[in-house]
Design a protein around this motif. Structure first.
Motif, short mmCIF file in Angstrom:
data_model
loop_
_atom_site.label_atom_id
_atom_site.label_comp_id
_atom_site.label_asym_id
_atom_site.label_seq_id
_atom_site.Cartn_x
_atom_site.Cartn_y
_atom_site.Cartn_z
N GLU A 170 0.84 -1.21 0.00
CA GLU A 170 0.00 0.00 0.00
C GLU A 170 0.87 1.26 0.00
N LEU A 171 1.88 1.30 0.87
CA LEU A 171 2.73 2.49 0.94
C LEU A 171 3.70 2.58 -0.24
N VAL A 187 -0.62 4.82 -10.27
CA VAL A 187 -0.27 3.62 -9.48
C VAL A 187 -1.32 3.47 -8.38
N ASN A 188 -1.98 2.34 -8.38
CA ASN A 188 -3.08 2.10 -7.43
C ASN A 188 -3.07 0.65 -6.98
N THR A 189 -3.83 0.35 -5.94
CA THR A 189 -4.03 -1.05 -5.56
C THR A 189 -5.50 -1.41 -5.67
N ILE A 190 -5.73 -2.71 -5.86
CA ILE A 190 -7.05 -3.23 -5.54
C ILE A 190 -6.84 -4.17 -4.35
N ALA A 191 -7.75 -4.14 -3.41
CA ALA A 191 -7.56 -4.84 -2.14
C ALA A 191 -8.77 -5.74 -1.86
N PRO A 192 -8.67 -7.00 -2.28
CA PRO A 192 -9.81 -7.89 -2.05
C PRO A 192 -9.89 -8.38 -0.61
N GLY A 193 -11.09 -8.80 -0.24
CA GLY A 193 -11.28 -9.58 0.97
C GLY A 193 -11.14 -11.04 0.55
N GLY A 242 -10.28 5.82 -15.41
CA GLY A 242 -9.52 6.00 -14.16
C GLY A 242 -8.32 6.92 -14.30
N SER A 243 -8.33 7.77 -15.33
CA SER A 243 -7.11 8.53 -15.65
C SER A 243 -6.70 9.56 -14.59
N TYR A 244 -7.61 9.93 -13.70
CA TYR A 244 -7.23 10.92 -12.66
C TYR A 244 -7.19 10.28 -11.27
N THR A 245 -7.14 8.95 -11.26
CA THR A 245 -7.09 8.22 -9.98
C THR A 245 -5.69 7.69 -9.78
N THR A 246 -5.01 8.14 -8.74
CA THR A 246 -3.69 7.57 -8.45
C THR A 246 -3.40 7.62 -6.95
N GLY A 247 -2.58 6.67 -6.50
CA GLY A 247 -2.23 6.59 -5.07
C GLY A 247 -3.39 6.09 -4.22
N GLN A 248 -4.34 5.41 -4.86
CA GLN A 248 -5.55 5.00 -4.17
C GLN A 248 -5.63 3.48 -4.03
N HIS A 249 -6.58 3.04 -3.22
CA HIS A 249 -6.88 1.61 -3.13
C HIS A 249 -8.38 1.44 -3.29
N ILE A 250 -8.74 0.37 -3.95
CA ILE A 250 -10.17 0.03 -4.07
C ILE A 250 -10.36 -1.27 -3.32
N ILE A 251 -11.07 -1.19 -2.21
CA ILE A 251 -11.26 -2.38 -1.37
C ILE A 251 -12.56 -3.07 -1.81
#
Ligand SMILES: NC(=O)c1ccc[n+]([C@@H]2O[C@H](COP(=O)([O-])OP(=O)(O)OC[C@H]3O[C@@H](n4cnc5c(N)ncnc54)[C@H](O)[C@@H]3O)[C@@H](O)[C@H]2O)c1
Length: 280
Positions: A170-171, A187-193, A242-251
Motif C-alpha cells: 500500500e505504501l 499507481v493504485n491497488t485493488i484490495a480484495p477480501g 480511471g485517468s485521474y485516480t492515483t495513489g488509491q486503493h479500491i477495497i
C-alpha cells in the motif's frame, strides 16, 4: 468520449503476473475482453498459462506467456526487458502474483518470511521500477495496478508476513504514485477480501468452522467474493475512466473492514418495519 470508449483498452498492452489462475487469470481475460493484448507471467503451470493465452487469442487479442519464479528478484529487470522486447511495450502492469503461509508469528521460519517478502513485495517493486523506466522513456502514460488485500489495512492472526507485505505494498503504491505522477503514470491497488480462489487452500485449519465464522462477519450477503467481482476495478484503473485516480486503493471485501464489533448478531431478529418516530 462515449460510454464504451471510457473503458476501451484497444491498442494497449498489459502484463499480469500470476496470470495462469485465480484472480490473475480473471484480470488477464477481462483486459483482453476490453481490447488489450495481454502477456502473463506464470510460475510453473505451463498448460494452464497456455489455456489463458488461448482464451485471450480467442478474443482476437495477442497473448504471450513468460515462465518466471518471481521470488528470484535479481532476475526481474531482465524479465521486464524480455517482456518489453517481445510484446513491444507495456502500458498496464498488474502485479497480481502473491503467496501466503498461515503460521504463528513466533513459528515463522526465515525461508517463509523471505519468500513472502520476495513474491509479494520485492517483485512488484522491481517490476514497477523497470517498467516505469521504460514507460517514461517511451512516453507512455502507463498504469501500475498492485494486488493488495484487506490485510494491507487490518492485521489477521497467523499471517504476520503476509500482512506486512500487503501493508508495505500500500505504501509502496502511494510512493510510486507521487513520484511517477509527473510522467502521467498512475499507481493504485485493488484490495480484495476473501475471494474464491486456490490461495490458502493448504492452510492447516478447521475449514468448516472458519467459513461459518467468516461468512457471519461478511456484511454483504455473508459470502466470499468471486474473481469476476475483482476485475471491474482493474478495468476502471487501466482505462481512461480511471485517468485521474492515483495513489488509491479500491477495497472489495463485502464490507468486512466497514464493520467494527458485530453487535448486530446479538440483537433481536431482523424486522422490515420502520419504527415510526416523531418527525422533526
Ligand atoms: N483470493 C483471495 O481471497 C485474496 C484476498 C486478498 C488478496 N489476494 C491477492 O490477490 C492476488 C492473487 O491471489 P489469488 O487468490 O488469485 O491466488 P492464487 O494462489 O490462485 O494465484 C496466485 C498466483 O500467483 C502466482 N505465483 C505465486 N508465487 C509465484 C512465484 N514465485 N513466481 C511466479 N508466480 C507466482 C501463482 O502461480 C498463481 O498464478 C495475490 O496477490 C493475493 O495476495 C487474494
Amino acid at each position: 468520449m462515449g460510454a464504451k470508449e471510457r473503458f476501451d483498452l484497444t491498442g494497449k498492452t498489459a502484463l499480469v503476473t500470476g496470470g495462469s489462475r485465480g484472480i490473475g487469470k480473471g484480470i488477464a481475460v477481462a483486459l483482453a475482453e476490453h481490447g488489450a493484448d495481454v502477456a502473463i507471467v506464470y510460475h510453473s503451470a505451463t498448460p494452464q498459462a497456455q489455456q489463458v493465452a488461448d482464451a485471450i487469442k480467442k478474443l482476437g487479442r495477442k497473448a504471450w506467456i513468460f515462465q518466471q519464479d518471481l521470488a528470484k528478484t535479481t532476475e526481474l529487470h531482465a524479465l521486464a526487458d524480455k517482456v518489453w522486447a517481445e510484446a513491444g511495450k507495456v502500458d498496464v502492469l498488474v502485479n497480481n502474483a502473491g503467496i501466503a503461509y498461515l503460521e504463528r508469528f513466533n513459528q515463522i521460519p526465515y525461508e517463509h518470511w523471505r519468500h513472502t517478502m520476495a513474491v509479494n513485495l520485492d517483485a512488484p517493486f522491481f517490476l514497477s521500477q523497470r517498467f516505469a523506466e521504460r514507460m517514461i522513456a517511451a512516453g507512455i502514460r502507463g498504469r501500475i495496478i498492485n494486488l493488495s488485500s484487506k490485510n494491507g489495512f487490518v492485521a489477521e492472526a497467523g499471517l504476520a508476513h503476509y500482512n506486512a507485505t500487503k501493508g508495505g505494498l500500500e505504501l509502496l503504491t502511494q510512493s510510486l504514485a507521487i513520484e511517477l505522477g509527473v510522467h502521467g503514470i498512475t499507481v493504485n491497488t485493488i484490495a480484495p477480501g476473501c475471494i474464491e480462489t486456490e490461495i490458502g487452500g493448504e492452510f492447516d485449519i478447521d475449514v468448516d468452522k472458519f467459513l461459518k465464522y467468516y461468512y457471519e462477519h461478511v456484511p454483504l450477503e455473508h459470502r466470499f467474493g468471486k474473481v469476476e467481482e475483482c476485475v471491474g476495478a482493474v478495468i476502471y484503473l487501466a482505462s481512461s475512466a480511471g485517468s485521474y485516480t492515483t495513489g488509491q486503493h479500491i477495497i472489495m471485501d463485502g464490507g468486512v473492514l466497514a464493520e467494527q464489533v458485530p453487535r448486530m448478531q446479538f440483537m433481536k431478529p431482523y424486522s422490515n418495519t420502520i419504527k415510526q418516530g416523531k418527525q422533526p
